[in-house]
Design a protein around this motif. Structure first.
Motif, PDB file in Angstrom:
ATOM      1  N   LEU A   1       0.860  -1.190   0.000  1.00 51.28           N
ATOM      2  CA  LEU A   1       0.000   0.000   0.000  1.00 51.28           C
ATOM      3  C   LEU A   1       0.892   1.235   0.000  1.00 51.28           C
ATOM      4  O   LEU A   1       1.708   1.419   0.901  1.00 51.28           O
ATOM      5  CB  LEU A   1      -0.902  -0.011   1.250  1.00 51.28           C
ATOM      6  CG  LEU A   1      -1.776   1.218   1.477  1.00 51.28           C
ATOM      7  CD1 LEU A   1      -2.789   1.379   0.358  1.00 51.28           C
ATOM      8  CD2 LEU A   1      -2.489   1.134   2.798  1.00 51.28           C
TER       9      LEU A   1
ATOM     10  N   SER B   1       1.456   7.268   0.098  1.00 51.65           N
ATOM     11  CA  SER B   1       0.828   8.505  -0.356  1.00 51.65           C
ATOM     12  C   SER B   1      -0.688   8.357  -0.451  1.00 51.65           C
ATOM     13  O   SER B   1      -1.412   9.344  -0.391  1.00 51.65           O
ATOM     14  CB  SER B   1       1.414   8.952  -1.693  1.00 51.65           C
ATOM     15  OG  SER B   1       1.097   8.038  -2.706  1.00 51.65           O
ATOM     16  N   LEU B   2      -1.190   7.115  -0.565  1.00 48.43           N
ATOM     17  CA  LEU B   2      -2.647   6.935  -0.566  1.00 48.43           C
ATOM     18  C   LEU B   2      -3.213   7.305   0.798  1.00 48.43           C
ATOM     19  O   LEU B   2      -4.274   7.931   0.903  1.00 48.43           O
ATOM     20  CB  LEU B   2      -3.018   5.489  -0.896  1.00 48.43           C
ATOM     21  CG  LEU B   2      -2.769   5.013  -2.318  1.00 48.43           C
ATOM     22  CD1 LEU B   2      -3.282   3.597  -2.490  1.00 48.43           C
ATOM     23  CD2 LEU B   2      -3.435   5.923  -3.325  1.00 48.43           C
TER      24      LEU B   2
ATOM     25  N   GLU C   1      -1.756   9.321   2.947  1.00 47.62           N
ATOM     26  CA  GLU C   1      -1.596  10.766   3.084  1.00 47.62           C
ATOM     27  C   GLU C   1      -2.662  11.502   2.290  1.00 47.62           C
ATOM     28  O   GLU C   1      -3.223  12.501   2.741  1.00 47.62           O
ATOM     29  CB  GLU C   1      -0.204  11.189   2.618  1.00 47.62           C
ATOM     30  CG  GLU C   1       0.848  10.902   3.661  1.00 47.62           C
ATOM     31  CD  GLU C   1       2.230  11.345   3.244  1.00 47.62           C
ATOM     32  OE1 GLU C   1       2.416  11.690   2.061  1.00 47.62           O
ATOM     33  OE2 GLU C   1       3.110  11.341   4.118  1.00 47.62           O
ATOM     34  N   ALA C   2      -2.939  11.006   1.088  1.00 49.26           N
ATOM     35  CA  ALA C   2      -3.971  11.638   0.258  1.00 49.26           C
ATOM     36  C   ALA C   2      -5.313  11.594   0.989  1.00 49.26           C
ATOM     37  O   ALA C   2      -6.078  12.553   0.955  1.00 49.26           O
ATOM     38  CB  ALA C   2      -4.070  10.944  -1.091  1.00 49.26           C
ATOM     39  N   GLY C   3      -5.570  10.481   1.654  1.00 51.04           N
ATOM     40  CA  GLY C   3      -6.811  10.365   2.418  1.00 51.04           C
ATOM     41  C   GLY C   3      -6.896  11.432   3.496  1.00 51.04           C
ATOM     42  O   GLY C   3      -7.899  12.136   3.610  1.00 51.04           O
ATOM     43  N   TYR C   4      -5.814  11.596   4.252  1.00 48.97           N
ATOM     44  CA  TYR C   4      -5.782  12.638   5.290  1.00 48.97           C
ATOM     45  C   TYR C   4      -5.973  14.003   4.666  1.00 48.97           C
ATOM     46  O   TYR C   4      -6.727  14.840   5.148  1.00 48.97           O
ATOM     47  CB  TYR C   4      -4.441  12.624   6.027  1.00 48.97           C
ATOM     48  CG  TYR C   4      -4.390  11.655   7.175  1.00 48.97           C
ATOM     49  CD1 TYR C   4      -5.247  11.820   8.271  1.00 48.97           C
ATOM     50  CD2 TYR C   4      -3.504  10.599   7.196  1.00 48.97           C
ATOM     51  CE1 TYR C   4      -5.210  10.925   9.328  1.00 48.97           C
ATOM     52  CE2 TYR C   4      -3.458   9.708   8.246  1.00 48.97           C
ATOM     53  CZ  TYR C   4      -4.319   9.877   9.314  1.00 48.97           C
ATOM     54  OH  TYR C   4      -4.273   9.003  10.346  1.00 48.97           O
ATOM     55  N   ASP C   5      -5.250  14.210   3.562  1.00 55.14           N
ATOM     56  CA  ASP C   5      -5.276  15.508   2.911  1.00 55.14           C
ATOM     57  C   ASP C   5      -6.685  15.883   2.464  1.00 55.14           C
ATOM     58  O   ASP C   5      -7.064  17.039   2.461  1.00 55.14           O
ATOM     59  CB  ASP C   5      -4.329  15.463   1.707  1.00 55.14           C
ATOM     60  CG  ASP C   5      -4.065  16.838   1.151  1.00 55.14           C
ATOM     61  OD1 ASP C   5      -3.537  17.657   1.906  1.00 55.14           O
ATOM     62  OD2 ASP C   5      -4.423  17.090  -0.006  1.00 55.14           O
ATOM     63  N   LEU C   6      -7.454  14.872   2.085  1.00 55.41           N
ATOM     64  CA  LEU C   6      -8.813  15.138   1.608  1.00 55.41           C
ATOM     65  C   LEU C   6      -9.800  15.178   2.769  1.00 55.41           C
ATOM     66  O   LEU C   6     -11.004  15.180   2.565  1.00 55.41           O
ATOM     67  CB  LEU C   6      -9.233  14.074   0.590  1.00 55.41           C
ATOM     68  CG  LEU C   6      -8.417  14.093  -0.710  1.00 55.41           C
ATOM     69  CD1 LEU C   6      -8.672  12.849  -1.527  1.00 55.41           C
ATOM     70  CD2 LEU C   6      -8.743  15.325  -1.534  1.00 55.41           C
ATOM     71  N   GLY C   7      -9.277  15.195   3.986  1.00 55.80           N
ATOM     72  CA  GLY C   7     -10.148  15.451   5.132  1.00 55.80           C
ATOM     73  C   GLY C   7     -10.636  14.222   5.867  1.00 55.80           C
ATOM     74  O   GLY C   7     -11.503  14.319   6.720  1.00 55.80           O
ATOM     75  N   ALA C   8     -10.084  13.042   5.543  1.00 58.90           N
ATOM     76  CA  ALA C   8     -10.587  11.834   6.189  1.00 58.90           C
ATOM     77  C   ALA C   8     -10.001  11.681   7.588  1.00 58.90           C
ATOM     78  O   ALA C   8      -8.886  12.090   7.851  1.00 58.90           O
ATOM     79  CB  ALA C   8     -10.240  10.613   5.349  1.00 58.90           C
ATOM     80  N   SER C   9     -10.780  11.073   8.483  1.00 57.95           N
ATOM     81  CA  SER C   9     -10.271  10.751   9.811  1.00 57.95           C
ATOM     82  C   SER C   9      -9.512   9.432   9.712  1.00 57.95           C
ATOM     83  O   SER C   9      -9.605   8.730   8.710  1.00 57.95           O
ATOM     84  CB  SER C   9     -11.431  10.614  10.779  1.00 57.95           C
ATOM     85  OG  SER C   9     -12.249   9.544  10.362  1.00 57.95           O
TER      86      SER C   9
ATOM     87  N   ALA D   1     -11.825   6.569   8.971  1.00 54.22           N
ATOM     88  CA  ALA D   1     -12.322   6.546   7.587  1.00 54.22           C
ATOM     89  C   ALA D   1     -11.255   6.017   6.638  1.00 54.22           C
ATOM     90  O   ALA D   1     -11.562   5.282   5.698  1.00 54.22           O
ATOM     91  CB  ALA D   1     -12.755   7.952   7.170  1.00 54.22           C
TER      92      ALA D   1
ATOM     93  N   GLU E   1     -11.920   2.902   4.366  1.00 57.23           N
ATOM     94  CA  GLU E   1     -12.101   3.112   2.927  1.00 57.23           C
ATOM     95  C   GLU E   1     -10.855   2.825   2.104  1.00 57.23           C
ATOM     96  O   GLU E   1     -10.949   2.598   0.902  1.00 57.23           O
ATOM     97  CB  GLU E   1     -12.550   4.562   2.672  1.00 57.23           C
ATOM     98  CG  GLU E   1     -13.942   4.832   3.207  1.00 57.23           C
ATOM     99  CD  GLU E   1     -14.619   5.952   2.450  1.00 57.23           C
ATOM    100  OE1 GLU E   1     -14.543   5.982   1.217  1.00 57.23           O
ATOM    101  OE2 GLU E   1     -15.230   6.808   3.119  1.00 57.23           O
ATOM    102  N   ILE E   2      -9.681   2.905   2.735  1.00 59.81           N
ATOM    103  CA  ILE E   2      -8.460   2.745   1.944  1.00 59.81           C
ATOM    104  C   ILE E   2      -7.657   1.520   2.376  1.00 59.81           C
ATOM    105  O   ILE E   2      -7.365   0.650   1.569  1.00 59.81           O
ATOM    106  CB  ILE E   2      -7.581   4.013   2.028  1.00 59.81           C
ATOM    107  CG1 ILE E   2      -8.357   5.199   1.469  1.00 59.81           C
ATOM    108  CG2 ILE E   2      -6.283   3.819   1.250  1.00 59.81           C
ATOM    109  CD1 ILE E   2      -7.756   6.528   1.774  1.00 59.81           C
TER     110      ILE E   2
END
Lengths: 373, 288
Positions: free
Chosen positions: B178, B181-182, B184-192, B195, B199-200
């Motif tokens: 995995l 950056s996936l 990190e991208a999740g965090y960056d898009l506002g995910a807790s 989540a 989701e990832i």
């Protein structure tokens, strides 16, 4: 006035790791709607800087303000910035629509609104009707646009881009440069773009900061950086340049006379000011500033002139170059080949006269450390 | 000529695998299946019938044990997953280089000794005169010796301990692949954090989770030593029944039928598990 507050302000940001300082005391402002690029070689600290703005790393000291509010203690998932990752980081387990809608789902937006907004943003990036398709069905350029759409749907104050064009092939990269610039002006969002590719920075940016060894060397428009580089590093890094090491022999009101170790006499202009006779200096001349002539008279009026032998012709269409070796000193020079066709028949071993104006010869002190490359 | 030779090479290379499959897996199973269909009607007199399977259905002890073995194995699998996931995540994502190797090795080290010795180790800890009992008494938390062996919790502990590696290896492999950056991208898009996990991380690790679960489930269901030693007489593990039919009772016919029932049960539960998680066997096995 509130609207005068820059979207992003960095105040004396520093980041130190155990054994080295990645970012040293960097300050800059990015006004609303600006395409701001940070250009630097790999390892200069630009990625660290970007990750600090995104919130993935905490600065050792300094402050970060977005729309005038400090975000230094705000975690990345609460910051009003979004980031387009180097390899885009699209979620392969989701289709395009769910990828783009990811951020909205986290905000708890209701399902039908998400659908509407995803549809709209995909239309804006020119990918209408692909929401149901898997990520793997997209080409490199389309993935790029989905990654941008995924960020833009959240309407961030600042969009950060971490060399997103690096993985694309040359042709597509050229195309995406223009497209990115168009998307930026269309969304009118502040972009902070980091790259090591000067042409990406020069073509797209409103403002560029050249970064080296964790510091900003110079901040300015593309033209300023290209025509008036303030440091030797910028002169060498932005655009092509011939470089000579020399010592100042004499100084007049606006011109310097220098000699290289091989005895070549050069005339140039002090780029920063404050150079004295006897200083060791680096002299930069752009390949396109050098004029070519078949006869000595053609360049005799120029303050720097010489005769050279063609070492190589690097034919690259409009960007073709000649590699010359100075007959007198043996110094190598690269010269842009004029596109008038006049020198079309030049080949290896031919002799040619060359020369350039002292005003296009920028001189920097060489004592500032191991600058350049 | 060249194709003849490459054909020969192909069959030669395939031969060990074929011999192994046919002689060690298919033939014994066919033999066992035929044995399970025999009904003893007299001395050395047999008839073909499903009588042995009928015995299983008519005796509550048998199918109670059967069901108990199934749900205990499922519970052990789930427990192993819940304990193994954070460990695997830590090894795969939060450590680098040497630490990673060391931690991975620490998961492996218990497997350098045989399962029997490992199980005896647990018995030393859990028995009435064992380490835990003595510590509790020393601290004044227990008045007299505490027997912790011979119950379901002891069986569960043993099963989870025995299976942990087989959960951690496919999970680490899955999580390793995995891209950070996936997350990190999740965090960056506002995910807790939750989540992102839901989701990832979990969807990405799903093939690893399923393949780890299949292996752990099979190992638990087919385990004999751990339930018998840690569970004692009351362990009621289906493999124990099979053992007693073959060895104690000399009833090979019933033992074979039990064996086939167990095979059917594990295949069925794995099938249901795959269907529920939307994975395919090929996909999950390619992972590990």
């Amino acid at each position: 006035m509130l609207t005068d507050v820059p979207d992003l302000q960095c105040r004396s940001i520093s980041k130190s790791f155990a054994d080295f300082n990645a970012v040293k005391d960097v300050s800059f402002d990015v006004p609303q709607g600006t395409f701001f690029s940070i250009l630097g070689p790999s390892g200069c600290g630009k990625t660290t800087l970007l990750r600090m703005i995104a919130g993935f790393q905490k600065p050792t000291s300094g402050d970060l303000l977005i729309k005038g509010k400090s975000v230094i203690d705000v975690p990345p998932n609460k910051r009003p910035v979004s980031m387009v990752f180097q390899h885009l980081a699209l979620f392969p387990m989701m289709n395009i629509g769910t990828n783009v809608g990811f951020g909205l789902r986290q905000r708890g937006v209701n399902r039908s609104d998400i659908e509407k907004q995803v549809k709209r943003v995909l239309e804006r990036v020119g990918l209408a009707g692909v929401a149901e398709r898997p990520i793997s069905s997209l080409s490199g350029g389309q993935k790029q646009r989905v990654a941008i759409a995924r960020c833009m749907v959240l309407e961030p104050d600042v969009l950060l881009l971490d060399e997103p064009l690096g993985a694309l092939d040359l042709k597509l990269r050229e195309h995406m440069k223009i497209e990115l610039k168009q998307l930026q002006s269309e969304f009118n969002t502040t972009f902070v773009y980091i790259t090591h590719d000067q042409s990406e920075a020069l073509v797209m940016s409103d403002k560029i900061a050249v970064m080296n060894n964790g510091e900003f060397e110079q901040t300015g428009t593309a033209k300023e950086l290209y025509y008036e580089p303030k440091t030797a590093f910028v002169a060498g890094f932005v655009g092509e340049a011939n470089r000579f090491a020399a010592t100042i022999k004499s100084k007049s009101a606006d011109a310097l006379e220098m000699a290289t170790a091989q005895g070549q006499v050069l005339h140039g202009t002090d780029a920063v000011g404050g150079l004295k006779v006897g200083d060791t200096v680096n002299v930069f001349v752009r390949p396109e500033a050098v004029r070519l002539s078949r006869k000595a008279e053609g360049v005799s009026g120029l303050s720097n002139a010489g005769q050279g032998k063609v070492e190589n012709v690097l034919f690259n269409g409009a960007n073709s170059q000649l590699i010359l070796r100075d007959e007198l000193t043996g110094a190598e020079m690269s010269v842009a080949l004029p596109q008038t066709g006049e020198f079309r028949d030049l080949s290896r071993g031919n002799l040619i006269h060359f020369g350039w104006e002292y005003l296009q010869t920028r001189v920097y002190t060489a004592t500032g450390g191991p600058h350049g490359h | 000529m060249a194709t003849d030779r490459s054909k020969l090479a192909f069959w030669l290379l395939l031969a060990p695998c074929l011999i192994w499959l046919v002689t060690l897996i298919i033939l014994p199973h066919v033999g066992m299946f035929l044995v399970s269909l025999r009904e003893k009607v007299g001395v050395r007199e047999y008839e073909t019938s499903f009588a042995n399977y009928a015995v299983f259905l008519n005796e509550p002890l048998y199918w109670n044990t059967f069901a108990r073995t199934a749900y205990m194995s499922i519970a052990a699998t789930v427990l192993t997953l819940f304990i193994g996931f954070p460990i695997s995540y830590y090894i795969a994502k939060l450590t680098r280089g040497r630490t990673k190797t060391t931690l991975f090795l620490m998961c492996l080290i218990p497997f350098w000794v045989s399962e029997l010795v490992r199980t005896f180790g647990w018995m030393i800890l859990l028995r009435e005169t064992g380490v835990f009992s003595n510590v509790l008494q020393y601290l004044g938390l227990a008045a007299g010796p505490v027997e912790m062996l011979y119950n379901d919790a002891a069986i569960m502990t043993g099963l989870v301990y025995t299976s942990m590696l087989f959960m951690v290896v496919p999970l680490v492999t899955a999580l390793d692949s995995l891209d950070d950056s996936l997350i990190e991208a999740g965090y960056d898009l506002g995910a807790s954090g939750f989540a992102i996990l839901r989701e990832i991380i979990i969807p990405h690790a799903m093939p690893g989770i399923v393949s780890g679960c299949i292996v752990v489930f099979m190992l638990s269901l087919g385990n004999y030593l751990t339930p018998i030693l840690l569970g004692g007489k009351d362990s009621l593990w289906f493999t124990g029944l099979i053992y007693s039919q073959f060895i104690t009772r000399f009833n090979w016919e019933l033992g074979s039928a039990f064996g086939f029932l167990l095979l059917g049960l594990s295949s069925f539960i794995v099938f249901v598990g795959l269907k529920l998680t939307g994975q395919s066997l090929g996909k999950t096995m390619a992972q590990s």
